[in-house]
Scaffold this active site. Structure first.
Site, PDB file in Angstrom:
ATOM      1  N   HIS A   1      33.341 -53.731 -48.517  1.00 13.73           N
ATOM      2  CA  HIS A   1      32.376 -53.225 -49.501  1.00 13.73           C
ATOM      3  C   HIS A   1      31.173 -52.716 -48.717  1.00 13.73           C
ATOM      4  O   HIS A   1      30.537 -53.470 -47.992  1.00 13.73           O
ATOM      5  CB  HIS A   1      31.967 -54.317 -50.485  1.00 13.73           C
ATOM      6  CG  HIS A   1      31.102 -53.778 -51.576  1.00 13.73           C
ATOM      7  ND1 HIS A   1      31.615 -53.359 -52.787  1.00 13.73           N
ATOM      8  CD2 HIS A   1      29.770 -53.502 -51.609  1.00 13.73           C
ATOM      9  CE1 HIS A   1      30.625 -52.879 -53.529  1.00 13.73           C
ATOM     10  NE2 HIS A   1      29.503 -52.952 -52.837  1.00 13.73           N
ATOM     11  N   CYS A   2      30.872 -51.444 -48.874  1.00 17.55           N
ATOM     12  CA  CYS A   2      29.822 -50.838 -48.042  1.00 17.55           C
ATOM     13  C   CYS A   2      28.527 -50.668 -48.843  1.00 17.55           C
ATOM     14  O   CYS A   2      28.491 -49.903 -49.809  1.00 17.55           O
ATOM     15  CB  CYS A   2      30.293 -49.473 -47.524  1.00 17.55           C
ATOM     16  SG  CYS A   2      29.054 -48.669 -46.513  1.00 17.55           S
ATOM     17  N   PRO A   3      27.446 -51.369 -48.462  1.00 15.98           N
ATOM     18  CA  PRO A   3      26.187 -51.225 -49.198  1.00 15.98           C
ATOM     19  C   PRO A   3      25.574 -49.839 -49.047  1.00 15.98           C
ATOM     20  O   PRO A   3      24.855 -49.383 -49.932  1.00 15.98           O
ATOM     21  CB  PRO A   3      25.279 -52.301 -48.579  1.00 15.98           C
ATOM     22  CG  PRO A   3      25.901 -52.642 -47.279  1.00 15.98           C
ATOM     23  CD  PRO A   3      27.362 -52.348 -47.373  1.00 15.98           C
TER      24      PRO A   3
END
Ligand SMILES: [Zn+2]
Ligand SMILES: [Zn+2]
Length: 378
Positions: free
Chosen positions: A168-170
């Protein structure tokens, strides 16, 4: 147990519920802060490069035109791939992987144990699933109530199971997985090129700044910060991009580096690797004209993947030698028909999967008795 949790979470009156909702909305807004940060830097870099450097500082017309044209090409590719990475919805497992109503009921009725495992085993019988939990159980998501396809993981931020989840890439406020991994790679590549291009063309003006060769206007500060920012981002992006290039070459996801996929009888960190060229095509597709564009061209359906363990295709001679001997011994466990790269109809071909799963059931004597327990992944 699930009901108990829900009951405990449900508020007695309206106020705590409203408070919880507001908190969730706040959190969702906060998730956009890193995207806003990147976008602001991008907008400022556009102004600094186009207006301050090219239009106001460069005096050579030829240099000005070349820089402006090349810059806009990199800028467009960067924004396009970034946009696609952010706004492409992650893919979730198809309905075949969800438990039926009756299965859900019997799963909730049964205590955790062999009978519950039997329900899962029955639900997964016709599904193209090779990977298991550490204890040899069917991978099941308690939260989404589905049998997890290979390489699928539950994301605690999205609160969903994501096909071929990478991480999950912020920075894109999105899950990077099967649907947008190619876009993410291109985003890294084009942002790196964008930064390198800016740093390279800004370098001579940056040197002039320190040797007092620039006129004393506000442009000189934009030029200085532009170089610093471009150089700094180039360093961090190049290491991240290099790492993902290595992942693609090995056909691994970031999660699989931390926890190697566990197949029915063994853990194999290179289980999905088909050789460099085929690994590349798994992500970028067969048609080279789409490789550099952020349009979807990855192979497969995201639910099932060819593995070198079941590979008996003579074309795929690059299969690691150590695995060939294993696959010979496990012929009875995997399909006689090899999985091909572009195979995306596995779910429709239920006949072949029924055959595969039926065989190990018969030859179960002497096999380790996989304890089908729940897998808790976040
Ligand atoms: Zn889930
Ligand atoms: Zn996510």
């Amino acid at each position: 147990m699930r009901c108990g949790k829900m009951a405990a979470a449900s508020p007695p009156a309206g106020a705590p519920g409203a408070w919880g909702g507001a908190r969730r909305r706040c959190r969702r807004l906060l998730y956009w802060v890193p995207v806003l940060f990147i976008s602001s830097i991008l907008c400022w870099s556009y102004y600094a490069y186009v207006t301050q450097l090219c239009l106001l500082t460069m005096t050579n017309i030829g240099e000005k035109v070349v820089c402006l044209v090349a810059y806009h090409i990199f800028f467009m590719l960067f924004v396009w791939s970034y946009w696609k990475t952010i706004f492409t919805l992650p893919m979730n497992p198809s309905k075949e992987f969800h438990l039926s109503y009756s299965d859900k009921e019997s799963l909730e009725r049964e205590p955790r144990g062999e009978s519950q495992q039997e329900v899962l085993r029955r639900a997964a019988k016709d599904l193209p699933i090779y990977t298991r939990t550490m204890s040899g159980a069917i991978r099941y998501c308690d939260r989404c109530q589905l049998v997890k396809p290979d390489r699928c993981h539950h994301c605690s931020v999205c609160d969903k199971c994501i096909l071929k989840m990478d991480h999950h890439c912020p920075w894109v406020n999105n899950c990077v997985g099967f649907s947008n991994y190619k876009f993410f790679l291109l985003f890294l590549a084009y942002s790196l090129l964008y930064c390198i291009f800016i740093a390279a063309t800004d370098l001579q003006y940056f040197i002039k700044f320190w040797t007092n060769g620039l006129p004393d206007t506000q442009a000189k500060f934009h030029i200085m910060f532009l170089f610093f920012a471009a150089a700094m981002f180039s360093v961090s992006l190049s290491s991240l991009f290099g790492y993902h290039c290595w992942l693609v070459s090995k056909n691994k996801s970031t999660l699989e580096v931390f926890r190697a996929p566990i197949f029915r009888h063994r853990t194999d960190k290179n289980g999905f690797s088909l050789g460099f060229s085929k690994n590349l095509r798994q992500v970028f597709g067969d048609e080279k004209k789409y490789w550099l564009l952020p349009v979807f061209s990855s192979l497969g359906d995201g639910c099932s993947f060819p593995t070198c363990l079941v590979n008996q295709d003579p074309e795929q001679a690059s299969t690691p030698g150590g695995l060939n001997s294993t696959s010979k011994n496990e012929n009875h466990l995997f399909p006689a028909k090899p999985l091909r790269d572009s195979q995306s109809h596995l779910l429709t071909d239920t006949q072949s999967w029924s055959e595969i799963s039926a065989k190990p059931e018969k030859g179960k004597v002497g096999m380790s008795n996989p304890a089908l327990t729940m897998e808790n992944e976040t």
